[in-house]
Design a protein around this motif. Structure first.
Motif, PDB file in Angstrom:
ATOM      1  N   ASP A  28      -8.582  11.247   7.544  1.00 42.35           N
ATOM      2  CA  ASP A  28      -8.725   9.798   7.362  1.00 42.35           C
ATOM      3  C   ASP A  28      -7.975   9.323   6.123  1.00 42.35           C
ATOM      4  O   ASP A  28      -7.430   8.223   6.105  1.00 42.35           O
ATOM      5  CB  ASP A  28     -10.200   9.414   7.225  1.00 42.35           C
ATOM      6  CG  ASP A  28     -10.965   9.557   8.528  1.00 42.35           C
ATOM      7  OD1 ASP A  28     -10.369   9.298   9.602  1.00 42.35           O
ATOM      8  OD2 ASP A  28     -12.150   9.939   8.474  1.00 42.35           O
ATOM      9  N   LYS A  84      -1.204  12.082  13.370  1.00 41.17           N
ATOM     10  CA  LYS A  84      -0.817  12.086  11.950  1.00 41.17           C
ATOM     11  C   LYS A  84      -0.174  13.407  11.531  1.00 41.17           C
ATOM     12  O   LYS A  84       0.407  13.497  10.461  1.00 41.17           O
ATOM     13  CB  LYS A  84      -2.041  11.861  11.063  1.00 41.17           C
ATOM     14  CG  LYS A  84      -2.641  10.495  11.149  1.00 41.17           C
ATOM     15  CD  LYS A  84      -3.777  10.377  10.149  1.00 41.17           C
ATOM     16  CE  LYS A  84      -4.326   8.969  10.121  1.00 41.17           C
ATOM     17  NZ  LYS A  84      -5.340   8.817   9.059  1.00 41.17           N
ATOM     18  N   THR A 142       2.238   5.009   0.761  1.00 40.51           N
ATOM     19  CA  THR A 142       2.163   5.957   1.864  1.00 40.51           C
ATOM     20  C   THR A 142       1.519   7.230   1.331  1.00 40.51           C
ATOM     21  O   THR A 142       1.950   7.772   0.321  1.00 40.51           O
ATOM     22  CB  THR A 142       3.574   6.265   2.410  1.00 40.51           C
ATOM     23  OG1 THR A 142       4.161   5.052   2.858  1.00 40.51           O
ATOM     24  CG2 THR A 142       3.508   7.255   3.551  1.00 40.51           C
ATOM     25  N   ARG A 143       0.495   7.704   2.009  1.00 40.25           N
ATOM     26  CA  ARG A 143      -0.258   8.878   1.573  1.00 40.25           C
ATOM     27  C   ARG A 143       0.138  10.076   2.422  1.00 40.25           C
ATOM     28  O   ARG A 143      -0.037  10.050   3.638  1.00 40.25           O
ATOM     29  CB  ARG A 143      -1.751   8.601   1.675  1.00 40.25           C
ATOM     30  CG  ARG A 143      -2.180   7.426   0.775  1.00 40.25           C
ATOM     31  CD  ARG A 143      -3.494   6.857   1.190  1.00 40.25           C
ATOM     32  NE  ARG A 143      -3.355   6.391   2.584  1.00 40.25           N
ATOM     33  CZ  ARG A 143      -4.372   6.015   3.341  1.00 40.25           C
ATOM     34  NH1 ARG A 143      -5.589   6.025   2.902  1.00 40.25           N
ATOM     35  NH2 ARG A 143      -4.169   5.613   4.590  1.00 40.25           N
ATOM     36  N   LYS A 187       0.843  -1.197   0.000  1.00 38.89           N
ATOM     37  CA  LYS A 187       0.000   0.000   0.000  1.00 38.89           C
ATOM     38  C   LYS A 187       0.881   1.251   0.000  1.00 38.89           C
ATOM     39  O   LYS A 187       1.821   1.358   0.781  1.00 38.89           O
ATOM     40  CB  LYS A 187      -0.876  -0.038   1.248  1.00 38.89           C
ATOM     41  CG  LYS A 187      -1.837   1.097   1.365  1.00 38.89           C
ATOM     42  CD  LYS A 187      -2.658   0.941   2.643  1.00 38.89           C
ATOM     43  CE  LYS A 187      -3.370   2.246   2.936  1.00 38.89           C
ATOM     44  NZ  LYS A 187      -3.993   2.243   4.248  1.00 38.89           N
ATOM     45  N   PHE A 210      -5.200  10.407   4.631  1.00 39.12           N
ATOM     46  CA  PHE A 210      -3.742  10.469   4.577  1.00 39.12           C
ATOM     47  C   PHE A 210      -3.106   9.805   5.787  1.00 39.12           C
ATOM     48  O   PHE A 210      -3.644   9.866   6.895  1.00 39.12           O
ATOM     49  CB  PHE A 210      -3.277  11.928   4.452  1.00 39.12           C
ATOM     50  CG  PHE A 210      -3.619  12.511   3.117  1.00 39.12           C
ATOM     51  CD1 PHE A 210      -2.787  12.316   2.021  1.00 39.12           C
ATOM     52  CD2 PHE A 210      -4.807  13.204   2.932  1.00 39.12           C
ATOM     53  CE1 PHE A 210      -3.127  12.814   0.771  1.00 39.12           C
ATOM     54  CE2 PHE A 210      -5.152  13.708   1.685  1.00 39.12           C
ATOM     55  CZ  PHE A 210      -4.308  13.513   0.601  1.00 39.12           C
ATOM     56  N   ASP A 211      -1.950   9.186   5.543  1.00 40.22           N
ATOM     57  CA  ASP A 211      -1.189   8.538   6.609  1.00 40.22           C
ATOM     58  C   ASP A 211      -0.431   9.565   7.439  1.00 40.22           C
ATOM     59  O   ASP A 211      -0.220   9.363   8.633  1.00 40.22           O
ATOM     60  CB  ASP A 211      -0.185   7.540   6.021  1.00 40.22           C
ATOM     61  CG  ASP A 211      -0.874   6.460   5.222  1.00 40.22           C
ATOM     62  OD1 ASP A 211      -1.824   5.858   5.750  1.00 40.22           O
ATOM     63  OD2 ASP A 211      -0.483   6.243   4.056  1.00 40.22           O
ATOM     64  N   MET A 212       0.014  10.633   6.787  1.00 38.63           N
ATOM     65  CA  MET A 212       0.703  11.705   7.498  1.00 38.63           C
ATOM     66  C   MET A 212       0.342  13.035   6.864  1.00 38.63           C
ATOM     67  O   MET A 212       0.156  13.137   5.649  1.00 38.63           O
ATOM     68  CB  MET A 212       2.214  11.488   7.549  1.00 38.63           C
ATOM     69  CG  MET A 212       2.924  11.550   6.244  1.00 38.63           C
ATOM     70  SD  MET A 212       4.705  11.262   6.400  1.00 38.63           S
ATOM     71  CE  MET A 212       4.712   9.563   6.896  1.00 38.63           C
TER      72      MET A 212
END
Length: 156
Positions: free
Chosen positions: A82, A108, A4-5, A2, A84-86
């Protein structure tokens, strides 16, 4: 695997964050990880929603072979916390604003230079500055994005 967003955030989404988005895409592409990282940018304010990046951000990006001319400003939305991962704020004010908007997702939200390079530095806003400030901005973002990519374990 997956991707990283990552969401880059500044005040108006016309100088720092769209340039950071373009630089991160270019850094990931050069490293052969274009599909491992998904990036976007937004602003904490709504003044420039729908506007292109500042002409000086477009010009400095273009000077380094990066095209951000078709990016359009947008404001951070609740769904981003929600999606994005960071979420990386360009300065301390951005980070505080983001954490106040969504306290449950505060884990985050990070200061870009702190997360990327372990430095408590803000990325200075060049909006009221000269073209030379945009060159310094580019160099800071290039170093930070390269470090961030390595930190994420995706450097080649």
């Amino acid at each position: 695997m997956k991707p990283t967003r990552i969401l880059f955030v500044c005040l108006g989404n016309i100088c720092r964050s769209p340039l950071a988005e373009g630089v991160m895409r270019a850094v990931a592409e050069r490293a052969g990880h274009v599909n491992a990282i998904l990036v976007d940018s937004a602003g904490t304010g709504d003044w420039h929603v729908g506007d292109p990046p500042d002409r000086r951000s477009i010009a400095i990006a273009r000077a380094y072979g990066i095209d951000i001319a078709n990016f359009r400003g947008r404001q951070v939305a609740a769904a981003d916390f929600d999606a994005f991962d960071m979420i990386l704020g360009m300065d301390g004010r951005n980070v505080c604003d983001l954490r106040e908007r969504m306290p449950a997702a505060a884990h985050k939200v990070h200061l870009f230079m702190k997360y990327a390079m372990d430095r408590d530095d803000d990325v200075p806003d060049p909006y009221y500055e000269t073209e030379e400030a945009f060159e310094r901005l580019y160099q800071m973002l290039e170093a930070g994005c390269s470090s961030l990519l390595a930190k994420l374990g995706r450097a080649s």
